[in-house]
Design an enzyme around this catalytic site. Structure first.
Site, mmCIF file in Angstrom:
data_model
loop_
_atom_site.group_PDB
_atom_site.id
_atom_site.type_symbol
_atom_site.label_atom_id
_atom_site.label_comp_id
_atom_site.label_asym_id
_atom_site.label_seq_id
_atom_site.Cartn_x
_atom_site.Cartn_y
_atom_site.Cartn_z
ATOM 1 N N SER A 106 0.838 -1.204 0.000
ATOM 2 C CA SER A 106 0.000 0.000 0.000
ATOM 3 C C SER A 106 0.870 1.251 0.000
ATOM 4 O O SER A 106 1.983 1.240 0.530
ATOM 5 C CB SER A 106 -0.890 0.030 1.240
ATOM 6 O OG SER A 106 -1.637 -1.154 1.356
HETATM 7 N N1 SAH Z 1 -0.320 -4.693 4.204
HETATM 8 C C1 SAH Z 1 0.373 -5.145 3.033
HETATM 9 C C2 SAH Z 1 -0.443 -4.897 1.789
HETATM 10 C C3 SAH Z 1 -0.650 -6.162 1.060
HETATM 11 S S1 SAH Z 1 -1.786 -6.124 -0.281
HETATM 12 C C4 SAH Z 1 1.780 -4.594 2.945
HETATM 13 O O1 SAH Z 1 2.173 -3.792 3.805
HETATM 14 O O2 SAH Z 1 2.515 -5.003 2.048
HETATM 15 C C5 SAH Z 1 -3.085 -7.153 0.352
HETATM 16 C C6 SAH Z 1 -2.759 -8.581 0.668
HETATM 17 O O3 SAH Z 1 -3.972 -9.203 1.078
HETATM 18 C C7 SAH Z 1 -2.254 -9.418 -0.518
HETATM 19 O O4 SAH Z 1 -0.989 -9.928 -0.198
HETATM 20 C C8 SAH Z 1 -3.291 -10.526 -0.646
HETATM 21 O O5 SAH Z 1 -2.735 -11.786 -0.997
HETATM 22 C C9 SAH Z 1 -3.892 -10.562 0.744
HETATM 23 N N2 SAH Z 1 -5.216 -11.180 0.871
HETATM 24 C C10 SAH Z 1 -6.297 -11.082 0.036
HETATM 25 N N3 SAH Z 1 -7.331 -11.810 0.532
HETATM 26 C C11 SAH Z 1 -6.889 -12.367 1.691
HETATM 27 C C12 SAH Z 1 -7.468 -13.238 2.663
HETATM 28 N N4 SAH Z 1 -8.725 -13.707 2.566
HETATM 29 N N5 SAH Z 1 -6.722 -13.604 3.734
HETATM 30 C C13 SAH Z 1 -5.456 -13.165 3.878
HETATM 31 N N6 SAH Z 1 -4.836 -12.353 3.000
HETATM 32 C C14 SAH Z 1 -5.549 -11.964 1.915
#
Ligand code: SAH
Length: 262
Positions: A106
């Site tokens: 993000s």
């Molecule tokens: N907070 C993260 C942002 C990651 S983007 C950072 O600092 O990098 C969002 C993430 O959510 C992705 O890696 C995706 O695989 C995950 N995601 C999507 N659906 C999910 C679920 N049901 N359970 C766990 N993770 C999930």
């Protein structure tokens, strides 16, 4: 595996602050920058990263992030260590960046905004931020920021590759209060419940019931939620002894929330 843990400690007080949140989008780095970065950026960014990071903090503050604890936490976490070395020279721009498997880290303003909202939870304002559940670990950056503000951070990722990448990224930081979990975040993580805050980094059309069930009284959930047309907005849900109240905030753009393991 993880044992149920006792209540919330006293830490930081904060209040929600309105700041517009730019879109969270996935953009690939131009080739030209990548090839330059691969020879120059990793060492260069590493050596003088505190100055570039300080400029990021100044921009966040100018953009409306008022909570000094949030700014302090984001000043302390080296974002360039969470992205591919070819993208390190963009790590302190206010942009989301690819982290592999079609996912993105993000943008800093979105991380700051969501964390600031969490700190504004009624319970956090009186008792400090206790146990937090993050859905979507990704590369682990936001978990590292949260670790400096909350007593404990449980962070779930559904893609093994990213779960492992986050583990590798966080290992050198030795953050004893971060617990990385591989699993489907739509189920929450009942073992660690109740949570003082739940922060969701992926957008779905509906709120899984487990999240509200696992939220403590005085706790707050911050999540992107999509309407019928697919437009996402930031949703804040506060739980009090009387029940739940919800507030819909500005539009955002997150990667999709998916069910099951990837
Ligand atoms: N907070 C993260 C942002 C990651 S983007 C950072 O600092 O990098 C969002 C993430 O959510 C992705 O890696 C995706 O695989 C995950 N995601 C999507 N659906 C999910 C679920 N049901 N359970 C766990 N993770 C999930």
């Amino acid at each position: 595996m993880n044992q149920r843990r006792p209540g919330f400690p006293a830490r930081i007080a904060a209040s929600p602050k309105g700041a517009s949140v730019p879109a969270h989008s996935s953009t690939a780095a131009p080739r030209r920058i990548a090839s330059w970065a691969s020879t120059v950026a990793p060492a260069g960014v590493g050596l003088d990263s505190s100055a570039v990071r300080e400029r990021m903090i100044e921009r966040l503050a100018a953009g409306g992030v008022a909570n000094l604890e949030v700014l302090k936490a984001m000043r302390a976490v080296e974002r360039h260590r969470f992205v591919d070395s070819a993208l390190a020279n963009q790590a302190y721009e206010d942009t989301s960046l690819p982290i592999g498997l079609g996912q993105t880290i993000s943008k800093p303003s979105v991380v700051a905004r969501m964390v600031e909202l969490l700190l504004g939870a009624p319970g956090a304002r009186t008792n400090g931020l206790g146990r937090i559940l993050e859905i979507g670990t990704g590369c682990g950056y936001q978990a590292a920021v949260l670790s400096r503000l909350a007593r404990e951070v449980y962070s779930i990722e559904r893609l093994r590759g990213l779960h492992e990448r986050a583990r590798a990224n966080l290992r050198p930081l030795r953050l004893a209060n971060v617990h990385l979990l591989l699993g489907d975040g739509t189920l929450g993580f009942p073992t660690g419940a109740p949570y003082a805050g739940i922060l969701v980094a992926a957008g779905g059309a509906a709120l899984p019931p487990a999240w509200c069930e696992q939220l403590a009284v005085g706790g707050r959930l911050v999540a992107p939620i999509a309407d019928a047309s697919g437009t996402q907005s930031l949703l804040v849900i506060d739980r009090s002894a009387q029940g739940f109240t919800q507030t819909l905030l500005e539009p955002v753009h997150f990667v999709p929330l998916k069910s099951g393991l990837g």
